[in-house]
Write a protein that holds these residues in place. Structure first.
Motif, PDB file in Angstrom:
ATOM      1  N   THR A   1       0.842  -1.193   0.000  1.00 55.40           N
ATOM      2  CA  THR A   1       0.000   0.000   0.000  1.00 55.40           C
ATOM      3  C   THR A   1       0.879   1.246   0.000  1.00 55.40           C
ATOM      4  O   THR A   1       1.960   1.261   0.598  1.00 55.40           O
ATOM      5  N   THR A   2       0.394   2.286  -0.665  1.00 55.45           N
ATOM      6  CA  THR A   2       1.069   3.579  -0.653  1.00 55.45           C
ATOM      7  C   THR A   2       0.034   4.682  -0.456  1.00 55.45           C
ATOM      8  O   THR A   2      -1.150   4.499  -0.718  1.00 55.45           O
ATOM      9  N   ASP A   3       0.512   5.812   0.017  1.00 60.24           N
ATOM     10  CA  ASP A   3      -0.322   7.027   0.170  1.00 60.24           C
ATOM     11  C   ASP A   3      -1.580   6.818   1.002  1.00 60.24           C
ATOM     12  O   ASP A   3      -2.673   7.074   0.498  1.00 60.24           O
ATOM     13  N   PRO A   4      -1.508   6.399   2.249  1.00 59.46           N
ATOM     14  CA  PRO A   4      -0.310   6.098   3.032  1.00 59.46           C
ATOM     15  C   PRO A   4       0.057   4.608   2.973  1.00 59.46           C
ATOM     16  O   PRO A   4      -0.741   3.789   2.520  1.00 59.46           O
ATOM     17  N   ASP A   5       1.253   4.298   3.465  1.00 59.80           N
ATOM     18  CA  ASP A   5       1.708   2.905   3.500  1.00 59.80           C
ATOM     19  C   ASP A   5       1.235   2.262   4.803  1.00 59.80           C
ATOM     20  O   ASP A   5       1.929   2.270   5.809  1.00 59.80           O
ATOM     21  N   LEU A   6       0.038   1.699   4.753  1.00 62.51           N
ATOM     22  CA  LEU A   6      -0.534   1.095   5.960  1.00 62.51           C
ATOM     23  C   LEU A   6       0.163  -0.199   6.347  1.00 62.51           C
ATOM     24  O   LEU A   6       0.061  -0.647   7.499  1.00 62.51           O
ATOM     25  N   GLN A   7       0.857  -0.827   5.403  1.00 64.18           N
ATOM     26  CA  GLN A   7       1.477  -2.112   5.714  1.00 64.18           C
ATOM     27  C   GLN A   7       2.665  -1.972   6.648  1.00 64.18           C
ATOM     28  O   GLN A   7       3.123  -2.957   7.202  1.00 64.18           O
ATOM     29  N   ARG A   8       3.144  -0.769   6.806  1.00 65.12           N
ATOM     30  CA  ARG A   8       4.222  -0.548   7.762  1.00 65.12           C
ATOM     31  C   ARG A   8       3.689  -0.081   9.110  1.00 65.12           C
ATOM     32  O   ARG A   8       4.468   0.271   9.995  1.00 65.12           O
ATOM     33  N   THR A   9       2.367  -0.074   9.263  1.00 67.36           N
ATOM     34  CA  THR A   9       1.790   0.332  10.542  1.00 67.36           C
ATOM     35  C   THR A   9       2.301  -0.610  11.636  1.00 67.36           C
ATOM     36  O   THR A   9       2.090  -1.815  11.567  1.00 67.36           O
ATOM     37  N   PRO A  10       2.978  -0.087  12.642  1.00 63.75           N
ATOM     38  CA  PRO A  10       3.677  -0.961  13.599  1.00 63.75           C
ATOM     39  C   PRO A  10       2.726  -1.643  14.572  1.00 63.75           C
ATOM     40  O   PRO A  10       1.620  -1.186  14.812  1.00 63.75           O
ATOM     41  N   ALA A  11       3.221  -2.750  15.153  1.00 63.44           N
ATOM     42  CA  ALA A  11       2.382  -3.491  16.112  1.00 63.44           C
ATOM     43  C   ALA A  11       3.203  -4.275  17.123  1.00 63.44           C
ATOM     44  O   ALA A  11       2.648  -5.051  17.889  1.00 63.44           O
ATOM     45  N   ARG A  12       4.519  -4.067  17.170  1.00 64.76           N
ATOM     46  CA  ARG A  12       5.358  -4.909  18.023  1.00 64.76           C
ATOM     47  C   ARG A  12       5.177  -4.634  19.512  1.00 64.76           C
ATOM     48  O   ARG A  12       5.247  -5.540  20.326  1.00 64.76           O
ATOM     49  N   THR A  13       5.002  -3.369  19.886  1.00 66.38           N
ATOM     50  CA  THR A  13       4.909  -3.013  21.301  1.00 66.38           C
ATOM     51  C   THR A  13       3.501  -2.519  21.629  1.00 66.38           C
ATOM     52  O   THR A  13       2.735  -2.173  20.728  1.00 66.38           O
ATOM     53  N   PRO A  14       3.133  -2.460  22.918  1.00 62.57           N
ATOM     54  CA  PRO A  14       1.805  -1.942  23.279  1.00 62.57           C
ATOM     55  C   PRO A  14       1.552  -0.531  22.749  1.00 62.57           C
ATOM     56  O   PRO A  14       0.441  -0.218  22.313  1.00 62.57           O
ATOM     57  N   GLU A  15       2.592   0.326  22.772  1.00 61.57           N
ATOM     58  CA  GLU A  15       2.419   1.680  22.252  1.00 61.57           C
ATOM     59  C   GLU A  15       2.144   1.652  20.752  1.00 61.57           C
ATOM     60  O   GLU A  15       1.315   2.407  20.247  1.00 61.57           O
ATOM     61  N   MET A  16       2.851   0.789  20.036  1.00 62.53           N
ATOM     62  CA  MET A  16       2.642   0.681  18.600  1.00 62.53           C
ATOM     63  C   MET A  16       1.243   0.163  18.287  1.00 62.53           C
ATOM     64  O   MET A  16       0.594   0.618  17.346  1.00 62.53           O
ATOM     65  N   ARG A  17       0.780  -0.774  19.090  1.00 62.42           N
ATOM     66  CA  ARG A  17      -0.536  -1.361  18.823  1.00 62.42           C
ATOM     67  C   ARG A  17      -1.639  -0.325  18.988  1.00 62.42           C
ATOM     68  O   ARG A  17      -2.714  -0.452  18.393  1.00 62.42           O
ATOM     69  N   ARG A  18      -1.397   0.716  19.769  1.00 60.66           N
ATOM     70  CA  ARG A  18      -2.418   1.745  19.948  1.00 60.66           C
ATOM     71  C   ARG A  18      -2.705   2.468  18.631  1.00 60.66           C
ATOM     72  O   ARG A  18      -3.798   3.000  18.445  1.00 60.66           O
ATOM     73  N   ILE A  19      -1.716   2.513  17.729  1.00 63.53           N
ATOM     74  CA  ILE A  19      -1.960   3.113  16.417  1.00 63.53           C
ATOM     75  C   ILE A  19      -3.033   2.308  15.678  1.00 63.53           C
ATOM     76  O   ILE A  19      -3.961   2.868  15.085  1.00 63.53           O
ATOM     77  N   ARG A  20      -2.934   0.991  15.755  1.00 58.51           N
ATOM     78  CA  ARG A  20      -3.922   0.144  15.063  1.00 58.51           C
ATOM     79  C   ARG A  20      -5.306   0.228  15.712  1.00 58.51           C
ATOM     80  O   ARG A  20      -6.309  -0.040  15.054  1.00 58.51           O
ATOM     81  N   GLU A  21      -5.351   0.568  16.983  1.00 58.04           N
ATOM     82  CA  GLU A  21      -6.654   0.717  17.632  1.00 58.04           C
ATOM     83  C   GLU A  21      -7.438   1.887  17.047  1.00 58.04           C
ATOM     84  O   GLU A  21      -8.651   1.982  17.240  1.00 58.04           O
TER      85      GLU A  21
END
Length: 348
Positions: free
Chosen positions: A89-109
């Motif tokens: 995906t581009t514009d934006p690149d959602l496939q790089r949306t992070p998920a490794r740490t609890p803080e990162m997972r909050r982005i996906r929430e």
């Protein structure tokens, strides 16, 4: 500033210097990664950088990407942007949306389903390991996967010389790192840095790994020889992928090409399966689950938005379609989870 940070780390605290830049000591993240066991401040600096990047790169940029017409993000999906052929995906690149740490997972929430719906994520389990077992015909790896054994635990047991029943969660994580790093060509120096152990210890683990998975190692060597001969590799669907620089006089470019030659057929074959799964699942949903729709593909995962009452049924149907894409020497396994947001595992 980087200059002030360098003064604190290398002059006031006297930490070892691993790299210099034109202006002085390097404080790049990969240089600091080598120092995480040298002083507690290093972890704090890296954590601060991680959180700052989450805010600037993800939280702020994703807000800007929201379409005011429907409150959703609409990336472009492209099939020719990676060497392996994975959909990105581009514009934006959602496939790089992070998920490794609890803080990162909050982005996906922040990605939520429409009212009355849930997001259903269906992931291939260890897809590349299964394709490696199929392509290499490694009897040990194939048997482990057929028996639905824990490959990472077994690897940890073999390289550490510890009975499998006594392997701790931390040792299993070590086995997982060794599995993927070694399958894809990482050397002892880099592996040692990743795991915080000496090069000698990492080298011992790689040697034991090679002795255990002899079929996979032999196949990788054959793939490299074939790539040198024909200029590339072929995926499971018959796509030929050219690999430049295999005969380069520049050692860095040649080494990178050789590592790529050992793994590209597996990665490209994974792309073949995932793209075929996209088509099959889309057709199945249109025919049998018209209230659901594909909204995203992420590496080995398909993401479907489904009516809440049908979510579990849709997840099972999607998983069945994905598992039936190709008949391998080892079973394909797809695992479904669902939730109100894209942080699926937290809401099963």
């Amino acid at each position: 500033s980087p200059k002030q940070l360098a003064e604190v780390l290398f002059e006031e605290l006297g930490l070892p210097v691993h790299r210099f830049t034109k202006t002085g000591y390097s404080t790049a993240s990969d240089a600091l990664d080598r120092l995480v066991y040298s002083h507690p401040i290093v972890r704090l600096v890296l954590r601060h950088r991680s959180l700052s990047k989450l805010i600037s790169t993800w939280e702020a940029s994703l807000r800007r990407a929201i379409d005011p017409a429907d409150g959703r993000v609409h990336p472009s999906f492209r099939t020719t942007h990676t060497q392996s052929g994975h959909v990105v995906t581009t514009d934006p690149d959602l496939q790089r949306t992070p998920a490794r740490t609890p803080e990162m997972r909050r982005i996906r929430e922040g990605f939520v389903a429409a009212p009355g719906h849930l997001l259903v994520g269906v992931d291939y389990s260890q897809l590349e390991l299964r394709l490696l077992a199929h392509l290499s015909a490694d009897p040990v790896l194939a048997d482990l996967l057929r028996q639905h054994a824990d490959v990472h635990r077994r690897t940890a047991s073999e390289i550490l010389g510890v009975d499998e029943a006594r392997i701790t969660p931390e040792q299993r994580r070590l086995g997982k790192v060794v599995n993927f790093a070694t399958f894809y060509g990482q050397g002892a120096v880099a592996l040692g840095l990743d795991l915080g152990v000496s090069t000698e210890e990492a080298s011992t683990w790689i040697r034991r790994f090679d002795q255990f998975y002899t079929g996979a190692r032999s196949w990788q060597k054959a793939e490299l020889q074939r790539a040198r001969r024909v200029g590339g590799c072929t995926s499971i669907a018959g796509r030929f992928l050219r690999i430049p620089h295999l005969s380069s006089q520049a050692s860095k470019a040649r080494t990178h090409a050789e590592r790529l030659a050992r793994r590209l057929a597996v990665q490209a074959s994974a792309a073949d399966l995932c793209r075929a799964a996209l088509v099959a699942v889309d057709r199945m949903l249109a025919a049998d689950c018209p209230g659901s729709r594909l909204v995203m593909t992420l590496h080995d995962q398909l993401l479907v938005e489904a009516p809440a009452a049908e979510a579990i049924h849709v997840g099972a149907r999607v998983a069945a379609e994905m598992e039936a894409i190709l008949d391998l020497h080892v079973p394909l396994v797809a695992v479904a989870s669902c939730g109100r947001s894209w942080a699926l595992d937290d809401e099963r």
